[in-house]
Write a protein that holds these residues in place. Structure first.
Motif, PDB file in Angstrom:
ATOM      1  N   ASN A   1      51.414  94.486  14.394  1.00 10.88           N
ATOM      2  CA  ASN A   1      50.815  94.399  13.056  1.00 10.88           C
ATOM      3  C   ASN A   1      49.323  94.086  13.123  1.00 10.88           C
ATOM      4  O   ASN A   1      48.554  94.545  12.270  1.00 10.88           O
ATOM      5  CB  ASN A   1      51.570  93.362  12.210  1.00 10.88           C
ATOM      6  CG  ASN A   1      52.938  93.874  11.816  1.00 10.88           C
ATOM      7  OD1 ASN A   1      53.070  94.999  11.342  1.00 10.88           O
ATOM      8  ND2 ASN A   1      53.970  93.068  12.045  1.00 10.88           N
TER       9      ASN A   1
ATOM     10  N   LYS B   1      47.455  97.408  14.108  1.00  9.70           N
ATOM     11  CA  LYS B   1      47.274  98.375  13.018  1.00  9.70           C
ATOM     12  C   LYS B   1      45.891  98.193  12.384  1.00  9.70           C
ATOM     13  O   LYS B   1      45.158  99.167  12.138  1.00  9.70           O
ATOM     14  CB  LYS B   1      48.362  98.165  11.941  1.00  9.70           C
ATOM     15  CG  LYS B   1      49.717  98.629  12.377  1.00  9.70           C
ATOM     16  CD  LYS B   1      50.851  97.898  11.674  1.00  9.70           C
ATOM     17  CE  LYS B   1      50.995  98.203  10.220  1.00  9.70           C
ATOM     18  NZ  LYS B   1      52.261  97.578   9.688  1.00  9.70           N
TER      19      LYS B   1
ATOM     20  N   ILE C   1      49.852  82.812  17.387  1.00 13.12           N
ATOM     21  CA  ILE C   1      51.148  82.577  16.734  1.00 13.12           C
ATOM     22  C   ILE C   1      52.143  81.931  17.698  1.00 13.12           C
ATOM     23  O   ILE C   1      53.153  81.389  17.263  1.00 13.12           O
ATOM     24  CB  ILE C   1      51.723  83.886  16.128  1.00 13.12           C
ATOM     25  CG1 ILE C   1      51.919  84.957  17.207  1.00 13.12           C
ATOM     26  CG2 ILE C   1      50.830  84.379  14.996  1.00 13.12           C
ATOM     27  CD1 ILE C   1      52.621  86.217  16.684  1.00 13.12           C
TER      28      ILE C   1
ATOM     29  N   GLN D   1      49.517  79.840  12.953  1.00 17.70           N
ATOM     30  CA  GLN D   1      49.765  80.507  11.659  1.00 17.70           C
ATOM     31  C   GLN D   1      50.173  79.517  10.565  1.00 17.70           C
ATOM     32  O   GLN D   1      50.276  79.883   9.406  1.00 17.70           O
ATOM     33  CB  GLN D   1      50.820  81.611  11.809  1.00 17.70           C
ATOM     34  CG  GLN D   1      52.233  81.161  12.127  1.00 17.70           C
ATOM     35  CD  GLN D   1      52.486  81.014  13.629  1.00 17.70           C
ATOM     36  OE1 GLN D   1      51.628  80.562  14.358  1.00 17.70           O
ATOM     37  NE2 GLN D   1      53.674  81.395  14.068  1.00 17.70           N
TER      38      GLN D   1
ATOM     39  N   ASN E   1      52.650  82.967   6.390  1.00 13.95           N
ATOM     40  CA  ASN E   1      52.350  82.493   7.767  1.00 13.95           C
ATOM     41  C   ASN E   1      52.448  83.585   8.832  1.00 13.95           C
ATOM     42  O   ASN E   1      53.024  83.391   9.895  1.00 13.95           O
ATOM     43  CB  ASN E   1      53.162  81.232   8.148  1.00 13.95           C
ATOM     44  CG  ASN E   1      54.679  81.332   8.159  1.00 13.95           C
ATOM     45  OD1 ASN E   1      55.333  80.954   7.195  1.00 13.95           O
ATOM     46  ND2 ASN E   1      55.236  81.818   9.247  1.00 13.95           N
TER      47      ASN E   1
ATOM     48  N   ILE F   1      50.146  86.936  10.784  1.00 13.15           N
ATOM     49  CA  ILE F   1      48.962  87.779  10.929  1.00 13.15           C
ATOM     50  C   ILE F   1      49.407  89.209  10.636  1.00 13.15           C
ATOM     51  O   ILE F   1      50.609  89.512  10.746  1.00 13.15           O
ATOM     52  CB  ILE F   1      48.338  87.656  12.348  1.00 13.15           C
ATOM     53  CG1 ILE F   1      49.263  88.126  13.464  1.00 13.15           C
ATOM     54  CG2 ILE F   1      47.869  86.254  12.602  1.00 13.15           C
ATOM     55  CD1 ILE F   1      49.144  89.556  13.846  1.00 13.15           C
TER      56      ILE F   1
ATOM     57  N   GLU G   1      49.350  91.083   4.628  1.00 15.07           N
ATOM     58  CA  GLU G   1      50.213  92.272   4.753  1.00 15.07           C
ATOM     59  C   GLU G   1      49.388  93.459   5.277  1.00 15.07           C
ATOM     60  O   GLU G   1      48.475  93.978   4.604  1.00 15.07           O
ATOM     61  CB  GLU G   1      50.909  92.649   3.435  1.00 15.07           C
ATOM     62  CG  GLU G   1      52.116  91.772   3.117  1.00 15.07           C
ATOM     63  CD  GLU G   1      53.278  91.945   4.116  1.00 15.07           C
ATOM     64  OE1 GLU G   1      53.451  93.052   4.657  1.00 15.07           O
ATOM     65  OE2 GLU G   1      53.999  90.966   4.357  1.00 15.07           O
ATOM     66  N   SER G   2      49.766  93.892   6.462  1.00 15.10           N
ATOM     67  CA  SER G   2      48.984  94.930   7.139  1.00 15.10           C
ATOM     68  C   SER G   2      48.922  96.236   6.348  1.00 15.10           C
ATOM     69  O   SER G   2      47.902  96.925   6.364  1.00 15.10           O
ATOM     70  CB  SER G   2      49.531  95.181   8.545  1.00 15.10           C
ATOM     71  OG  SER G   2      50.889  95.537   8.493  1.00 15.10           O
TER      72      SER G   2
ATOM     73  N   LEU H   1      57.773  80.386  16.610  1.00 13.27           N
ATOM     74  CA  LEU H   1      58.172  81.653  15.995  1.00 13.27           C
ATOM     75  C   LEU H   1      59.601  81.641  15.439  1.00 13.27           C
ATOM     76  O   LEU H   1      59.880  82.309  14.444  1.00 13.27           O
ATOM     77  CB  LEU H   1      58.032  82.787  17.007  1.00 13.27           C
ATOM     78  CG  LEU H   1      56.584  83.109  17.365  1.00 13.27           C
ATOM     79  CD1 LEU H   1      56.517  83.990  18.603  1.00 13.27           C
ATOM     80  CD2 LEU H   1      55.882  83.775  16.194  1.00 13.27           C
TER      81      LEU H   1
ATOM     82  N   GLN I   1      59.269  77.201  11.388  1.00 17.09           N
ATOM     83  CA  GLN I   1      59.496  78.253  10.389  1.00 17.09           C
ATOM     84  C   GLN I   1      60.285  77.697   9.202  1.00 17.09           C
ATOM     85  O   GLN I   1      59.960  77.969   8.050  1.00 17.09           O
ATOM     86  CB  GLN I   1      60.277  79.425  11.025  1.00 17.09           C
ATOM     87  CG  GLN I   1      59.504  80.192  12.072  1.00 17.09           C
ATOM     88  CD  GLN I   1      58.434  81.099  11.475  1.00 17.09           C
ATOM     89  OE1 GLN I   1      58.461  81.405  10.289  1.00 17.09           O
ATOM     90  NE2 GLN I   1      57.491  81.517  12.290  1.00 17.09           N
TER      91      GLN I   1
HETATM   92  N1  LIG Z   1      54.923  92.568   6.927  1.00 17.86           N
HETATM   93  C1  LIG Z   1      53.905  91.864   7.687  1.00 17.86           C
HETATM   94  C2  LIG Z   1      54.489  91.402   9.001  1.00 17.86           C
HETATM   95  C3  LIG Z   1      53.501  90.573   9.779  1.00 17.86           C
HETATM   96  C4  LIG Z   1      54.144  89.926  11.005  1.00 17.86           C
HETATM   97  O1  LIG Z   1      55.366  89.978  11.181  1.00 17.86           O
HETATM   98  N2  LIG Z   1      53.301  89.313  11.828  1.00 17.86           N
HETATM   99  C5  LIG Z   1      53.810  88.610  12.991  1.00 17.86           C
HETATM  100  C6  LIG Z   1      53.132  89.134  14.250  1.00 17.86           C
HETATM  101  S1  LIG Z   1      53.434  90.883  14.466  1.00 17.86           S
HETATM  102  C7  LIG Z   1      53.483  87.134  12.850  1.00 17.86           C
HETATM  103  O2  LIG Z   1      52.395  86.775  12.466  1.00 17.86           O
HETATM  104  N3  LIG Z   1      54.437  86.248  13.143  1.00 17.86           N
HETATM  105  C8  LIG Z   1      54.237  84.829  13.078  1.00 17.86           C
HETATM  106  C9  LIG Z   1      55.348  84.130  12.360  1.00 17.86           C
HETATM  107  O3  LIG Z   1      56.326  84.768  11.926  1.00 17.86           O
HETATM  108  O4  LIG Z   1      55.269  82.909  12.216  1.00 17.86           O
HETATM  109  C10 LIG Z   1      52.702  92.780   7.899  1.00 17.86           C
HETATM  110  O5  LIG Z   1      52.913  93.990   8.014  1.00 17.86           O
HETATM  111  O6  LIG Z   1      51.564  92.299   7.926  1.00 17.86           O
END
Ligand SMILES: N[C@@H](CCC(=O)N[C@@H](CS)C(=O)NCC(=O)O)C(=O)O
Length: 230
Positions: A11, A14, A33, A38, A50, A52, A70-71, A221, A226
Motif C-alpha cells: 500500500n 502504490k 508499523i 502507526q 492506524n 499507512i 487510504e491509498s 500488527l 490493535q
Molecule cells: N485500505 C488501506 C490499507 C492500508 C494498510 O493495510 N496498511 C498496512 C501496511 S500495507 C498498515 O499500515 N498496517 C499497520 C496496521 O494495521 O497497524 C489502504 O489501501 O491504504
C-alpha cells in the motif's frame, strides 16, 4: 512539498510509484508499523485507521492544506491534482475506477490474508491457508483473463489501476501463487516492473524493509495494540 507518511509495503508502494510517475516533489516520513509507530497520536490525526499510507498536501484545493488516508483515495487525489493516469472521459474513467476498486476491495484484503495465514499466523490453520490461497489464485485468474484482452487493467493506457495492483503481485510466492501460470498477467507484470518510475517507487524506504515476524512486530500488527484501538 507533499508529505508522505509511509512504509515499504504494497500500500505504501502504490503511493510512492504514483508520486514518481507524476514527477511530484515529496518528502517521506517513515512510519515503522513493526515498531507500532502507526499508533502515535499525531499519525492517528491524519490516518484514523492506524495504517499507512497517508498524505498531506499543504497546497491542496483552493490553496488550503488537505490530508488523506487510504491509498486508493490518495491515488485518485494525485490523479486529479496532476491530470495524469486517469482518463478524463466518463467511459474511460469508470473503466479504470472499477479495476481500482477491485484492487482496494479484493486484491489487497484477500492477498493480504493469504500472506498472513501462510507466513505470520502463529499456528498452521489448513482451512484458512486453503481458503485464502485458493482465493488468491482465483483473483490472479481474473486479472489474467482481463489482460488477455486489454493491454492494461483500465484498457489501452497505463493508469492508477495498474499502479494499485502491481505492488501486491510482487509477493506472489508468499501468497501461494506461481506467476508463470498466468502468462498474460506475467507479461503485464514484467513490463510494469521495468518502468523507471516503478523502480524508483519500490526503492523508497527499501533499506528499512524487514520481515515483520519478530515479537515486537507481531505485537504491533496482530496483538493487543490493535485491540486497544477499539
Ligand atoms: N485500505 C488501506 C490499507 C492500508 C494498510 O493495510 N496498511 C498496512 C501496511 S500495507 C498498515 O499500515 N498496517 C499497520 C496496521 O494495521 O497497524 C489502504 O489501501 O491504504
Amino acid at each position: 512539498m507533499l508529505e508522505v507518511y509511509s512504509w515499504p509495503t504494497p500500500n505504501g508502494h502504490k503511493v510512492h510509484i504514483m508520486l514518481e510517475e507524476c514527477g511530484l516533489a515529496y518528502r517521506v516520513h517513515p512510519v515503522d508499523i513493526g515498531k507500532g509507530e502507526q499508533f502515535a497520536p499525531d499519525f492517528l490525526t491524519i490516518s484514523p485507521n492506524n495504517k499507512i499510507p497517508a498524505l498531506v498536501d499543504p497546497a491542496g484545493p483552493d490553496g488550503q492544506p488537505i490530508s488523506l488516508f487510504e491509498s486508493g483515495a490518495i491515488l485518485l487525489y494525485l490523479a486529479g491534482k496532476t491530470g495524469r493516469l486517469l482518463p478524463a472521459d466518463v467511459a474511460g474513467k469508470y473503466e479504470v475506477l472499477q479495476w481500482l476498486m477491485f484492487q482496494v476491495g479484493s486484491i489487497g484484503p484477500m492477498l493480504g490474508q493469504a500472506h498472513h495465514f501462510r507466513t505470520y499466523a502463529p499456528e498452521q490453520l489448513p482451512y484458512a491457508i486453503d481458503r485464502y490461497t485458493q482465493e488468491a489464485q482465483r483473483l490472479y485468474g481474473v486479472l489474467n483473463k482481463r489482460l488477455a484482452h486489454a493491454t492494461y487493467l483500465g484498457g489501452a493506457d497505463y493508469s492508477i489501476a495498474d499502479i494499485a495492483v502491481f505492488p501486491w503481485l510482487r509477493s506472489w510466492k508468499s501468497q501461494g501463487v506461481e506467476l508463470a501460470d498466468y502468462p498474460h498477467l506475467k507479461g503485464w507484470f514484467d513490463e510494469i516492473a521495468h518502468r523507471p518510475a516503478v523502480q524508483r517507487g519500490v526503492a523508497v524506504l527499501a533499506d528499512a524493509r524487514r520481515p515483520l515476524t519478530d515479537p515486537q512486530a507481531r505485537e504491533a500488527l496482530f496483538g493487543e495494540r490493535q485491540r486497544q484501538q477499539r
